[in-house]
Design a protein around this motif. Structure first.
Motif, PDB file in Angstrom:
ATOM      1  N   UNK B  65      24.034  43.425  33.314  1.00  0.00           N
ATOM      2  CA  UNK B  65      23.861  44.400  34.401  1.00  0.00           C
ATOM      3  C   UNK B  65      22.743  45.396  34.099  1.00  0.00           C
ATOM      4  N   UNK B 184      39.518  42.162  33.307  1.00  0.00           N
ATOM      5  CA  UNK B 184      38.350  42.527  34.098  1.00  0.00           C
ATOM      6  C   UNK B 184      38.171  41.454  35.150  1.00  0.00           C
ATOM      7  N   UNK B 238      49.924  44.948  28.783  1.00  0.00           N
ATOM      8  CA  UNK B 238      48.803  45.839  28.443  1.00  0.00           C
ATOM      9  C   UNK B 238      47.440  45.207  28.669  1.00  0.00           C
ATOM     10  N   UNK B 239      47.370  44.172  29.500  1.00  0.00           N
ATOM     11  CA  UNK B 239      46.109  43.429  29.580  1.00  0.00           C
ATOM     12  C   UNK B 239      45.025  44.172  30.358  1.00  0.00           C
ATOM     13  N   UNK B 240      45.427  45.090  31.255  1.00  0.00           N
ATOM     14  CA  UNK B 240      44.435  45.717  32.142  1.00  0.00           C
ATOM     15  C   UNK B 240      43.308  46.351  31.342  1.00  0.00           C
ATOM     16  N   UNK B 241      42.081  46.045  31.708  1.00  0.00           N
ATOM     17  CA  UNK B 241      40.924  46.653  31.073  1.00  0.00           C
ATOM     18  C   UNK B 241      40.540  46.029  29.737  1.00  0.00           C
ATOM     19  N   UNK B 243      38.983  43.768  26.871  1.00  0.00           N
ATOM     20  CA  UNK B 243      37.781  42.940  26.754  1.00  0.00           C
ATOM     21  C   UNK B 243      38.156  41.518  26.373  1.00  0.00           C
ATOM     22  N   UNK B 378      25.115  37.065  44.402  1.00  0.00           N
ATOM     23  CA  UNK B 378      25.915  38.196  43.908  1.00  0.00           C
ATOM     24  C   UNK B 378      26.855  38.795  44.957  1.00  0.00           C
ATOM     25  N   UNK B 379      26.375  38.989  46.182  1.00  0.00           N
ATOM     26  CA  UNK B 379      27.185  39.671  47.192  1.00  0.00           C
ATOM     27  C   UNK B 379      28.420  38.844  47.558  1.00  0.00           C
ATOM     28  N   UNK B 382      30.910  38.529  44.596  1.00  0.00           N
ATOM     29  CA  UNK B 382      31.734  39.731  44.472  1.00  0.00           C
ATOM     30  C   UNK B 382      32.879  39.711  45.477  1.00  0.00           C
ATOM     31  N   UNK B 386      36.628  40.294  44.185  1.00  0.00           N
ATOM     32  CA  UNK B 386      37.448  41.394  44.701  1.00  0.00           C
ATOM     33  C   UNK B 386      38.877  40.930  44.984  1.00  0.00           C
ATOM     34  N   UNK B 389      40.896  39.584  41.801  1.00  0.00           N
ATOM     35  CA  UNK B 389      41.374  40.653  40.917  1.00  0.00           C
ATOM     36  C   UNK B 389      42.441  41.500  41.605  1.00  0.00           C
ATOM     37  N   UNK B 390      42.286  41.675  42.920  1.00  0.00           N
ATOM     38  CA  UNK B 390      43.291  42.463  43.633  1.00  0.00           C
ATOM     39  C   UNK B 390      44.637  41.747  43.620  1.00  0.00           C
ATOM     40  N   UNK B 393      46.259  41.876  40.153  1.00  0.00           N
ATOM     41  CA  UNK B 393      46.698  43.196  39.711  1.00  0.00           C
ATOM     42  C   UNK B 393      47.643  43.879  40.693  1.00  0.00           C
ATOM     43  N   UNK B 394      48.235  43.117  41.609  1.00  0.00           N
ATOM     44  CA  UNK B 394      49.181  43.730  42.534  1.00  0.00           C
ATOM     45  C   UNK B 394      50.273  42.692  42.802  1.00  0.00           C
TER      46      UNK B 394
END
Lengths: 289, 413
Positions: B65, B184, B238-241, B243, B378-379, B382, B386, B389-390, B393-394
């Motif tokens: 990036x 991630x 504890x996996x969130x975030x 590496x 890329x757009x 993403x 989105x 990952x949503x 994580x929910x």
């Protein structure tokens, strides 16, 4: 020589004036123009999109999350720092011993950058490493504190870290204002038989109005441009549940090749700052006159 | 005082603009970690031995990036580097903008068309012209297993999702974390694309490469999210975030049973003093035997002035040479982008990759990886990430996720 002397003040101010005009207002204008183009990876000014970029931003689920988080963070961060800052200031104002040392201790977090605060609190709030583990080792086995890993609670972790960082600064603002209150007014109030809470509520806190103004303006703009804290603390996660307008802007402009949408969100942030702060400034400053 | 400020000014301007000479190449890349940096210096030494200077422009961090942001600034200022490290879709986007040069001459002389897989050529070429030199092929859909745990529980690397979940149950029962997962978006997407490919290569092609709306709304995509939900159940809280390399370390240390991650994880295994394929088992993720996802690092060549073109062509030839591709990929954990490099120096996992690549090329099941910049621009990429990952994580349902995915992708298209 005389003409030079006459224009010397203007001449001295000119470089900084030009710098501000170009780097602040010039780039604001450029961002607004950019937000109306069809720029993707690179800025392009030959293909126009118009205001539909703004509609796209408002329809984006990530922006929805960002606005919601911004509301939570903004209200709690500004409110929290004001409340804690005011309480600390009032307590320290009681002529406590070692006041100098206490003041320094409370003000110290402000000397850290948000990155450091974010990383430290990330460790403190990580369940396998920080508070939760510490309490469990000390024998409180059922203790749970894993907000930072929960999508719906993680934003409150950002609030905690932010409030910790900035409360001392607000305290210093209020303390300076408290010390500036004319002691004769307080003696007069006491002589009239007013109780201490009444004196604080009706005399001292109203006298702190200018300090409230400063605190709200400073903390309000910090809340909107807050970026490093979130990046260091949660990287916007879990998922994108701690997205803020600033992380949205960076992500769209630089990672997703959606520069026009990124610019639109930046303009939205500018409008937010304006909407939140200008009316307050206006009403306060008008009353002063 | 005046003198020092003048000197400071000169120092600043020289630091800002390092003019490249005709016999120099300036290369922007983000290969800064130990093994990668060593790999790049192979190329640098080779070029210097041929009299071409190397101006290094390494920009660390962010999976590229930061480097891409720097590149954008340089190009916008009208001062592009000679070459820049890029993933496939970026090559296409930069070529679209008309900034890349032409490598046809050196490509014809060195016979690139015959040795580079067609699917990789599709990114290295734009409008039929070579614009970028591919140096490696990573495969993101590996499954890594702790040999210690697999032996202790008498298990084998799972070939199907049923076996995967059976193994995961056994590991949890024995007190291990079954699935080491980083938190991630790209890591969750790495697993999801492996799941989709495992359901069928046709689904991967229609739902991801073609981004076909009917395919995105199909029952099979719902199934892929159901599998994701089940995997989530075996991931520690504890996996969130986290590496990716920390997740790999959990497997290496025998705390967790399995990780689905690309072959760059081998670097971590080797750094820990272990041998990939021995202490840490390697296999392809469930159901993906016979198919192959790839992501490739390219040196995209910018359209620089005529006097620098010769050095640029030299660099492209060196980067595509058999010796460089072998040395580089041994250090990087990937396999060479040209298929005629002998595999005898590579470890067993890489050798398997090479054999699978040939098989998948023949079967037409070689696709670019979505999570790693070879599936969609890329757009749109993403837009996939989105939703993945949503969902992960929910407590979003699989049906809602599939609908949200189709909406999100169609809106970004």
């Amino acid at each position: 020589m005389r003409t030079l002397r006459r224009y010397l003040p203007q001449l001295t101010l000119l470089p900084s004036l030009i710098l501000v005009a170009v780097t602040v207002y010039g780039f604001i204008a450029l961002t607004v123009v950019l937000s109306l183009t069809r720029s993707k990876m690179l800025p392009r000014f030959d293909r126009w999109e118009g205001f539909s970029n703004y509609a796209k931003v408002w329809n984006h689920p990530r922006w929805e999350v960002a606005m919601e988080n911004f509301a939570i963070f903004g209200v709690l961060y500004i409110g929290g720092t004001m409340l804690i800052g005011l309480m600390l200031a009032i307590l320290i104002d009681q002529r406590v011993r070692a006041e100098g040392a206490l003041r320094t201790i409370y003000l110290y977090p402000m000397a850290l950058s948000f990155i450091v605060t974010g990383v430290a609190w990330q460790w403190i709030m990580a369940p396998d490493l920080g508070l939760e583990r510490a309490f469990q080792i000390w024998g409180w086995e059922s203790f749970r504190f894993d907000w930072i890993k929960q999508s719906d609670m993680a934003i409150y972790c950002v609030v905690i870290a932010g409030v910790w960082q900035a409360s001392g600064f607000v305290m210093a603002l209020f303390l300076a204002a408290l010390r500036g209150i004319n002691p004769e007014i307080l003696s007069a109030a006491r002589m009239d038989g007013a109780s201490a809470p009444r004196i604080y509520w009706h005399v001292i806190i109203p006298a702190l109005r200018p300090a409230f103004l400063t605190a709200i303006v400073v903390q309000g703009h910090l809340a909107i441009k807050s970026y490093d804290l979130v990046v260091a603390l949660t990287r916007g996660g879990p998922g994108y549940s701690t997205e803020l307008p600033s992380t949205f802007m960076y992500e769209f402009t630089f990672s997703r090749n959606e520069m026009a949408l990124g610019a639109s969100s930046a303009v939205m942030m500018l409008i937010l700052v304006t909407v939140l702060i200008v009316p307050y400034l206006y009403s306060e400053l008008r009353n002063d006159r | 005082m005046k003198l020092t400020s003048k000197m400071a000014f000169i120092a600043c301007t020289t630091a800002l603009a390092t003019p490249t000479l005709a016999d120099e190449v300036e290369v922007l890349h983000w290969w800064t970690s130990g093994g990668e940096a060593a790999a790049v210096s192979v190329l640098k030494d080779d070029l210097e031995s041929k009299g071409t200077g190397w101006v290094d422009m390494a920009v660390a961090g962010g999976g590229g990036d930061a480097a891409m942001t720097t590149l954008r600034a340089r190009v916008t200022a009208g001062d592009p580097p000679t070459a820049a490290q890029m993933l496939g879709m970026s090559v296409r986007e930069w070529a679209d903008e008309g900034f890349l040069g032409n490598l046809n001459e050196v490509a014809a002389a060195e016979g690139w068309d015959d040795v580079v897989p067609t699917a990789v050529q599709a990114f290295g070429k734009y409008d039929g012209n070579w614009v970028a030199a591919p140096v490696n092929m990573h495969r993101p859909h590996w499954i890594w297993g702790s040999a210690k745990i697999f032996e202790e529980l008498n298990l084998e690397l799972p070939a199907t999702w049923d076996e995967f979940f059976a193994a995961a149950d056994a590991m949890e029962a024995a007190g291990y974390v079954a699935v080491a997962q980083g938190g991630q978006a790209w890591q969750e997407a790495t697993v999801w694309e492996a799941v989709v490919l495992g359901i069928s290569p046709d689904l991967y092609k229609s739902a991801i490469i073609d981004a076909d709306e009917d395919a995105l709304r199909s029952a099979e995509i719902v199934e892929s999210f159901e599998i994701m939900r089940r995997i989530r159940g075996y991931v520690d809280p504890n996996f969130a975030g986290r590496d990716w390399n920390l997740a790999t370390a959990m497997v290496i240390n025998g705390e967790a049973g399995m990780q689905i991650m690309g072959d760059w994880a081998k670097g971590e295994v080797i750094n820990a003093g272990l041998t990939p394929g021995v202490e840490v088992l390697c296999g392809v993720s469930p159901g993906t035997q016979g198919a192959f996802l790839f992501n490739t690092d390219f040196f995209a060549m910018f359209d620089v002035g005529g006097d620098k073109a010769a050095a640029q062509q030299n660099m492209a030839a060196s980067a595509m040479s058999v010796t460089f591709q072998e040395a580089f990929n041994l250090a990087k954990g990937s396999i060479p982008a040209r298929t005629d490099v002998p595999g005898d120096k590579f470890d067993t996992c890489a050798q398997k990759s090479m054999a699978d690549l040939a098989e998948a090329t023949a079967a037409g099941t070689l696709f670019g990886s979505l999570a790693h910049g070879h599936g969609q621009p890329a757009a749109i990429q993403a837009a996939y990430l989105d939703v993945v990952t949503q969902h992960f994580n929910s407590d979003m349902s699989a049906e809602d996720a599939a609908a949200a995915l189709a909406d999100s992708v169609m809106a970004a298209k």
